[in-house]
Scaffold this active site. Structure first.
Site, PDB file in Angstrom:
ATOM      1  N   ASP A 110      35.447  28.675  71.445  1.00 45.59           N
ATOM      2  CA  ASP A 110      34.173  28.685  71.613  1.00 45.59           C
ATOM      3  C   ASP A 110      34.026  29.216  72.844  1.00 45.59           C
ATOM      4  OD1 ASP A 110      33.444  27.222  69.089  1.00 45.59           O
ATOM      5  OD2 ASP A 110      33.677  25.141  70.010  1.00 45.59           O
ATOM      6  N   ASP A 124      30.439  29.828  64.195  1.00 45.79           N
ATOM      7  CA  ASP A 124      29.495  28.764  64.126  1.00 45.79           C
ATOM      8  C   ASP A 124      28.012  29.167  63.694  1.00 45.79           C
ATOM      9  OD1 ASP A 124      31.631  26.875  64.777  1.00 45.79           O
ATOM     10  OD2 ASP A 124      30.943  27.193  66.966  1.00 45.79           O
TER      11      ASP A 124
END
Length: 147
Positions: A110, A124
């Site tokens: 991330d 995401d």
């Protein structure tokens, strides 16, 4: 067009994660707009908000199940309105992007950090936009017998 969207989203996700892995170290943060948006390298062992941390096999099996469901119902979905159809493609692309991370190293990379929300990635975003598009289609665009 659906295959093109799938591969573009997947390639952008994987290239961005590769770039982050190559040029940053976990925990490093680069301010883009100070205090608002940073590129922050985080290795996420769980799902959204770190839920179910370190449940690698659960997420791998869930991803494979989602892929199976997609191909099982794709003949039906491809006849639905474009909002639903491309929502499914976007959702699948994001799921495959994060699945690839989990298979490779058990963790998801991330890096998008808005400081008011947990750090996330392009996969995401694809999942969220895909689900939002599907909900929009179901609520406002899909009518019985309408394509």
């Amino acid at each position: 067009m659906a295959c093109f969207l799938f591969f573009i989203l997947l390639v952008l996700d994987q290239l961005s994660k590769c770039f982050i892995r190559m040029y940053m170290i976990p925990g490093e943060s680069i301010p883009i707009v100070s205090g608002i948006f940073h590129i922050t390298y985080v290795l996420n062992p769980g799902a959204a908000f770190g839920m179910l941390a370190h449940q690698r096999w659960f997420f791998i099996l869930a991803g494979l199940f989602l892929i199976g469901v997609f191909f099982r119902f794709y003949p039906y979905w491809k006849r639905q309105c474009v909002w639903f159809r491309y929502g499914c493609i976007s959702l699948l692309s994001g799921a495959v992007g994060n699945l690839a991370d989990r298979v490779q190293n058990g963790l998801v990379v991330d890096f998008m950090d808005f400081r008011i929300w947990p750090v996330f990635n392009l996969a995401d975003m694809a999942i969220v936009f895909g689900v939002a598009s599907m909900i929009y289609a179901i609520l406002f665009r899909m009518k019985e017998g309408e394509n």
